[in-house]
Write an enzyme that holds these catalytic residues in place. Structure first.
Site, PDB file in Angstrom:
ATOM      1  N   LYS A   1      -2.028  -0.375  10.598  1.00  0.00           N
ATOM      2  CA  LYS A   1      -2.643  -1.599  10.064  1.00  0.00           C
ATOM      3  C   LYS A   1      -2.115  -2.844  10.794  1.00  0.00           C
ATOM      4  CE  LYS A   1      -3.405  -3.721   5.530  1.00  0.00           C
ATOM      5  NZ  LYS A   1      -3.205  -3.482   4.090  1.00  0.00           N
TER       6      LYS A   1
ATOM      7  N   ASP B   1      -7.583   1.105  -1.148  1.00  0.00           N
ATOM      8  CA  ASP B   1      -6.480   0.291  -0.663  1.00  0.00           C
ATOM      9  C   ASP B   1      -6.031   0.952   0.630  1.00  0.00           C
ATOM     10  OD1 ASP B   1      -4.100  -0.919  -0.040  1.00  0.00           O
ATOM     11  OD2 ASP B   1      -3.027  -0.254  -1.833  1.00  0.00           O
TER      12      ASP B   1
ATOM     13  N   GLU C   1      -6.257  -8.593  -0.933  1.00  0.00           N
ATOM     14  CA  GLU C   1      -5.309  -7.803  -1.724  1.00  0.00           C
ATOM     15  C   GLU C   1      -4.785  -8.546  -2.958  1.00  0.00           C
ATOM     16  OE1 GLU C   1      -2.568  -6.338   1.229  1.00  0.00           O
ATOM     17  OE2 GLU C   1      -4.086  -4.983   2.055  1.00  0.00           O
TER      18      GLU C   1
ATOM     19  N   ASP D   1       3.867  -9.706  -3.416  1.00  0.00           N
ATOM     20  CA  ASP D   1       3.636  -8.328  -2.961  1.00  0.00           C
ATOM     21  C   ASP D   1       4.718  -7.910  -1.967  1.00  0.00           C
ATOM     22  OD1 ASP D   1       2.766  -5.951  -1.861  1.00  0.00           O
ATOM     23  OD2 ASP D   1       0.720  -6.624  -1.469  1.00  0.00           O
TER      24      ASP D   1
END
Ligand code: AMP
Length: 596
Positions: free
Chosen positions: A71, A9, A155, A178
């Protein structure tokens, strides 16, 4: 054995790595025992890169040299991102891909140290909304880190895998909510034939736990100001940074406690803050923040052509979903209790590991049983049923046994997984079979452990391991092979009762026959070894007994008692032979050493 595939991850704030080890998905810890690695990279004056907690520690001194949340910059051209980082990548001589590669290399290192072997394949998760350039950039970072990407996994799909939602047999619709540190996203998935498809995804890349921390910090700042604190803009920044750290700590504590004390002596060098933040205070501040996620949930559902009520499951992931308020609101909006885990920030990594395990063939949930209506076992030498999990066992359960090679120089062992109540393998149902290779050696030298485990959902996993080499074999069974109806179960049990006596006799006969064949072989070996050291009369009677035993072994219709008697006779005749063999061996050994 092919080496394990890593599950990674690669998160905005944190990253995790794991593997399937001995059939179990695990996340790996670094030398400090930590599984979460901050996705932070510090760039030294000499261009050297430091990753993780060590990088974060340098942030206080050199904030401009510590790269975080990279990211958000992946696959974007300079200035294209809606987020302005507090550092200048170009000035540091790096690209976002370089920084991600450094993080991936670090994770690879953690895994290699933990597993004590080189590992160079990985499944890496990416947000569902990542576009082609963003995925491609992730891929390049992996290659730069020496990793071959087996799959880029979305994800939310990883999260659903972590919660075991792929096991449902029917068409299922799942929402994955999330809420992490920096971003929020919600995805609607549909499971069809065991494969997840992302129907829609929505979110806000600027909404996360960090925002809430800043809200709390501003609230604390107001308290300080009320006590007379007045600062220049630049100093206010520093004070706010200290308050934000304290705010996050308090926020986390309030997920389990009702009150969190905050004590910051001389935050600005003059003023001190000493206060208590209650759960109610936090929820007042957090309420608009949580509610801001609702519109995105609605949006994703609308895009998927669904309504809240159409969903079968809701899954929570991301560290911020530890907050009771978040769980409460989600339950309210979706009209159902969400799936939660004790480590919501590890769910995506766990899903990546599970996917990696499935790709490597280390993990396969095999077949669906509602109960264990019948015994489960394997066929052993001679065609016998060896029960590992008896009928009516309570789930979940696990059982195993060690097997060896009955014949010298065997290269593999065929494991047939059987279900049924009969003594002989052929009368039971075969669920599947797997060939377990092992290193050829003398009879009885192989050590093959066979483990059956059935989880709470009734899924049977069969793991066979050659313990000398550690090579695992996992069985693939057709799901349809288990459709055992009540009628079939009843029939099987009735037959086992009807045939109980015959079956038992046949088992005993088979066991005796195996012993008999073994004796025939060992007598032949002993006769050859003794060679001239035998009287011809003795040899003749032995040969006669062997011929008789062989004759009986050829004919399964022979009564068990006769077979047993013939074995006993041969056994008696060879008693003395064995003693002589030992004597001869000792004599030879003494002669070799020059004693005689
Ligand atoms: P993630 O990006 O999934 O690692 O989530 C990180 C976010 O979760 C950060 O904003 C943390 O402050 C938050 N977080 C972690 N633990 C807790 C907790 N116990 N209660 C509330 N928020 C938490």
């Amino acid at each position: 054995m092919s080496s394990p595939i890593l599950g990674i991850d690669l998160g905005t704030t944190h990253s995790l790595v794991g593997v399937v080890d001995s059939g179990f998905p695990i996340l790996l810890a670094d030398a400090e025992g930590q599984r979460l690695t901050p996705s932070a990279v510090a760039v030294g004056e000499d261009g050297s890169l430091t990753v993780g907690r060590a990088a974060l520690r340098q942030r206080a001194l050199h904030p401009e040299r510590v790269v975080t949340s990279v990211k958000r910059l992946m696959g974007r051209r300079t200035g294209e991102s809606d987020w302005q980082p507090p550092y200048d990548l170009a000035a540091l001589g790096l690209t976002a891909v370089d920084v991600s590669a450094a993080i991936l290399r670090h994770l690879k290192g953690i895994a290699e140290r933990a597993m004590e072997q080189p590992l160079n394949r990985a499944v890496i998760t990416v947000p569902a909304f990542f576009n082609e350039p963003q995925r491609e950039a992730t891929q390049r970072a992996a290659v730069q880190a020496g990793l071959q990407v087996e799959r880029l996994l979305s994800e939310p799909t990883a999260a659903a895998l972590a919660y075991g939602l792929e096991k449902g047999s029917e068409r299922q619709r799942v929402a994955v909510y999330d809420l992490g540190g920096g971003t929020f996203d919600v995805s609607v998935l549909e499971l069809r034939d065991g494969v997840f498809e992302v129907l829609a995804t929505a979110g806000n890349t600027q909404l996360g736990g960090d925002d809430l921390d800043r809200r709390i910090a501003r609230h604390l700042l107001r308290q300080l100001q009320a006590e007379g604190g007045v600062w220049e803009a630049s100093q206010a920044e520093t004070v706010l940074a200290a308050l934000t750290v304290a705010a996050e700590e308090a926020k986390k504590a309030l997920s389990s406690a009702e009150e969190a004390p905050i004590s910051l002596p001389f935050v600005d060098g003059i003023h001190s803050l000493s206060t208590v933040l209650t759960r109610a205070d936090l929820e007042r501040l957090a309420s608009p923040w949580v509610d801001a996620t609702r519109v995105h949930c609605q949006r994703a559902l609308t895009d998927a052509g669904l309504d809240f009520a159409d969903l079968d499951e809701v899954v929570l992931v991301g560290g911020s979903t530890r907050m009771p308020l978040v769980r409460q609101r989600v339950a309210q909006w979706f009209g159902r209790d969400p799936h939660v885990s004790t480590h919501p920030d590890e769910a995506i990594a766990m899903g990546a590991v599970i996917q990696a395990g499935m790709l490597a063939g280390d993990l396969r949930q095999l077949l669906l049983l509602d109960v264990t209506p019948l015994s489960l076992g394997i066929e052993t030498y001679g065609g016998l049923m060896n029960v590992l999990i008896p009928r009516n066992s309570t789930l979940p359960c696990k059982a195993g046994e060690m097997f060896t090679n009955p014949v010298a120089n065997q290269k593999s062992m065929l494991i047939r997984v059987l279900q049924g109540e009969r003594e002989m393998a052929r009368d039971n149902w075969e669920l599947g079979r797997v060939e377990v290779p092992f290193v050829p050696g003398p009879k009885g030298s192989a050590r093959v452990g066979v483990q059956f485990s059935i989880d709470a959902d009734g899924l049977l996993e069969v793991l066979a391991r050659d313990t000398h080499t550690g090579v695992d074999s996992i069985l693939t069974i057709q799901r349809t092979a288990v459709d055992v109806t009540d009628g079939e179960v009843e029939k099987m049990i009735a037959e086992s009762v009807d045939h109980a006596l015959d079956d038992m006799t046949e088992r005993q006969w088979t066991e005796a026959a195996m012993k008999g064949r073994e004796m025939v072989d060992s007598v032949a070996a002993a006769v050859a070894a003794l060679n001239d050291g035998m009287e011809s009369e003795e040899r003749a009677s032995l040969e006669e007994a062997v011929v008789e035993l062989k004759r009986l072994l050829e004919d399964p219709a022979q009564p068990l008692s006769r077979l047993k008697a013939a074995i006993q006779e041969l056994d008696d005749l060879t008693q003395e032979l064995a003693v002589r063999l030992v004597e001869q061996a000792m004599e030879e050994s003494l002669q070799r050493r020059g004693v005689l």
